[in-house]
Enzyme design. Structure first.
Site, PDB file in Angstrom:
ATOM      1  NE  ARG A   1      -3.577  -1.998   2.842  1.00  0.00           N
ATOM      2  CZ  ARG A   1      -3.159  -2.972   3.644  1.00  0.00           C
ATOM      3  NH1 ARG A   1      -1.973  -2.891   4.220  1.00  0.00           N
ATOM      4  NH2 ARG A   1      -3.918  -4.015   3.879  1.00  0.00           N
ATOM      5  CB  ILE A   2       3.616   2.465   2.193  1.00  0.00           C
ATOM      6  CG1 ILE A   2       2.746   2.440   3.458  1.00  0.00           C
ATOM      7  CG2 ILE A   2       4.567   3.673   2.214  1.00  0.00           C
ATOM      8  CD1 ILE A   2       3.501   2.194   4.754  1.00  0.00           C
TER       9      ILE A   2
ATOM     10  CB  THR B   1       9.783   5.864   5.350  1.00  0.00           C
ATOM     11  OG1 THR B   1       9.339   5.249   4.139  1.00  0.00           O
ATOM     12  CG2 THR B   1      10.324   7.245   5.055  1.00  0.00           C
TER      13      THR B   1
ATOM     14  NE  ARG C   1       9.027  -1.056  12.282  1.00  0.00           N
ATOM     15  CZ  ARG C   1       7.992  -0.247  11.993  1.00  0.00           C
ATOM     16  NH1 ARG C   1       8.154   0.780  11.175  1.00  0.00           N
ATOM     17  NH2 ARG C   1       6.811  -0.470  12.538  1.00  0.00           N
TER      18      ARG C   1
ATOM     19  CD  GLU D   1      13.454   3.667  14.968  1.00  0.00           C
ATOM     20  OE1 GLU D   1      12.398   3.834  15.605  1.00  0.00           O
ATOM     21  OE2 GLU D   1      13.491   3.526  13.741  1.00  0.00           O
TER      22      GLU D   1
ATOM     23  CG  HIS E   1       9.871   5.494  13.544  1.00  0.00           C
ATOM     24  ND1 HIS E   1      10.242   4.223  13.903  1.00  0.00           N
ATOM     25  CD2 HIS E   1       8.780   5.345  12.749  1.00  0.00           C
ATOM     26  CE1 HIS E   1       9.414   3.352  13.350  1.00  0.00           C
ATOM     27  NE2 HIS E   1       8.516   4.011  12.649  1.00  0.00           N
TER      28      HIS E   1
ATOM     29  N   GLY F   1       7.213   8.825  10.017  1.00  0.00           N
ATOM     30  CA  GLY F   1       6.545   8.511   8.746  1.00  0.00           C
ATOM     31  C   GLY F   1       5.052   8.775   8.764  1.00  0.00           C
TER      32      GLY F   1
HETATM   33  C1  GLV Z   1       5.210   2.918  11.759  1.00  0.00           C
HETATM   34  O1  GLV Z   1       6.375   2.798  11.834  1.00  0.00           O
HETATM   35  C2  GLV Z   1       4.325   1.921  11.301  1.00  0.00           C
HETATM   36  O2  GLV Z   1       4.751   0.765  11.085  1.00  0.00           O
HETATM   37  O3  GLV Z   1       3.151   2.210  11.136  1.00  0.00           O
END
Ligand code: GLV
Length: 333
Positions: free
Chosen positions: A158-159, A246, A248, A276, A294, A296
């Site tokens: 999706r992203i 963006t 991991r 992190e 972090h 995003g």
């Molecule tokens: C944020 O890092 C997520 O996985 O939604």
């Protein structure tokens, strides 16, 4: 069987209206924390609450959960690599995440980092603030043109698709990988659809690393993607190519990435890191990397929608129903 929830803890603040909504089904406590909690504290919480509303920094593995009373974890994130999902399934612990509502915000941040790198925005800002600017200079802060270049997307979920939409609007050639990113992948209807919608072409990971001027990592972290971008893949990148992460931190071999950045071979925009909130010291003084904490999915609207999805999954479970974002029912997992 309908789970009985008496108590829930939200790790991190939850909007008031959602605390009230959830409070109609279960007693809610908030543990407002910014740093990851210690294992001992996580074990204490797992021993005290039926439901945990978690975030990516919360360690919810066997060591935390064993001997506790947790019946459900509702993760306010789409990635759930901090949760031992296999163990949860084994133990009948319900797990929900928040897919779908954060794609646009995460793609926007991906593009913010990408453009900041391509046009040296952070460096330019520091330059002006430092009083170094003496007037228009023809060769000052030259960056990279984006149109006509190749944009590689690792992970076309999706992203990834939202990132592709943006890259298409910038007139770039789009190539991408999916979970089988070997040289012998087989294309299917999804690839045909991606070709038609975004003019995007599926390639192997090595081809993507070699051909892209800009690379965006948009795959989840799991056993197949941990260390996916290693020294070998980084070595394939074009000189001064830009890597945006963006997803991991652990999708990339962080030591190899730091080395390539210190050697000024490549440029990077990083929103995520392997440990992190620790950012490798060597990156702090480099101009060829843009760093973010972090963020995003960090817009007002998206964070609210994520909280709503997580709370809704708990309320539905408390009523014996399965929300669409309940991972336990996913045949793919
Ligand atoms: C944020 O890092 C997520 O996985 O939604």
């Amino acid at each position: 069987m309908q789970p009985i929830f008496h108590s829930a803890v939200s790790l991190g603040k939850l909007p008031e209206d959602l605390v009230d909504k959830l409070g109609q089904f279960v007693k809610v406590e908030i543990v407002d924390r910014t740093q990851p909690l210690s294992l001992e504290r996580m074990q204490e919480l797992a021993a005290s609450f039926d439901v945990i509303l978690s975030e990516p920094q919360d360690r919810l593995d066997r060591q935390t959960l064993e001997g506790g009373k947790v019946k459900m974890i509702a993760q306010r994130a789409v990635g759930f690599d901090n949760i031992d999902f296999e163990y949860c399934k084994e133990q009948g612990i319900l797990v929900a995440n928040t897919p779908g509502v954060l794609d646009k915000a995460t793609a926007d941040l991906t593009f913010s980092l990408f453009l900041a790198c391509a046009r040296r925005i952070v460096e330019a800002d520091k330059y002006v603030r430092a009083g170094l600017w003496n007037g228009f200079e023809n060769e000052l802060m030259l960056g990279h043109e984006t149109a006509g270049k190749t944009f590689g997307i690792v992970g076309m979920g999706r992203i990834g698709k939202e990132v592709a939409r943006r890259a298409q609007a910038f007139d770039m050639r789009i190539i991408y990988t999916r979970s089988d990113c070997s040289d012998s992948f087989e294309s299917d209807e999804k690839d045909l659809d991606l070709q038609q919608k975004y003019g995007a072409c599926r390639v192997s990971l090595n081809t993507l690393m070699r051909e892209s001027h800009f690379i965006s990592l948009n795959c989840p972290l799991n056993k197949d993607t941990a260390g996916l971008i290693g020294a070998e893949q980084i070595a394939l990148m074009k000189d001064q190519a830009i890597l945006i992460n963006t997803s991991r931190g652990k999708v990339v071999d962080e030591a190899a990435l730091v080395k390539a950045l210190v050697e000024n071979r490549i440029v990077a925009g990083l929103d995520v890191f392997s440990y992190e909130p620790n950012v490798p010291e060597a990156l702090i003084k480099l101009n060829n990397v843009v760093l973010a904490p972090h963020i995003g999915s960090a817009t007002e609207e998206t964070r609210k929608a994520m909280a709503q999805l997580a709370v809704n999954a708990v309320i539905m479970a408390a009523q014996g129903k399965s929300a669409a974002n309940l991972l336990n029912q996913s045949p793919a997992l």
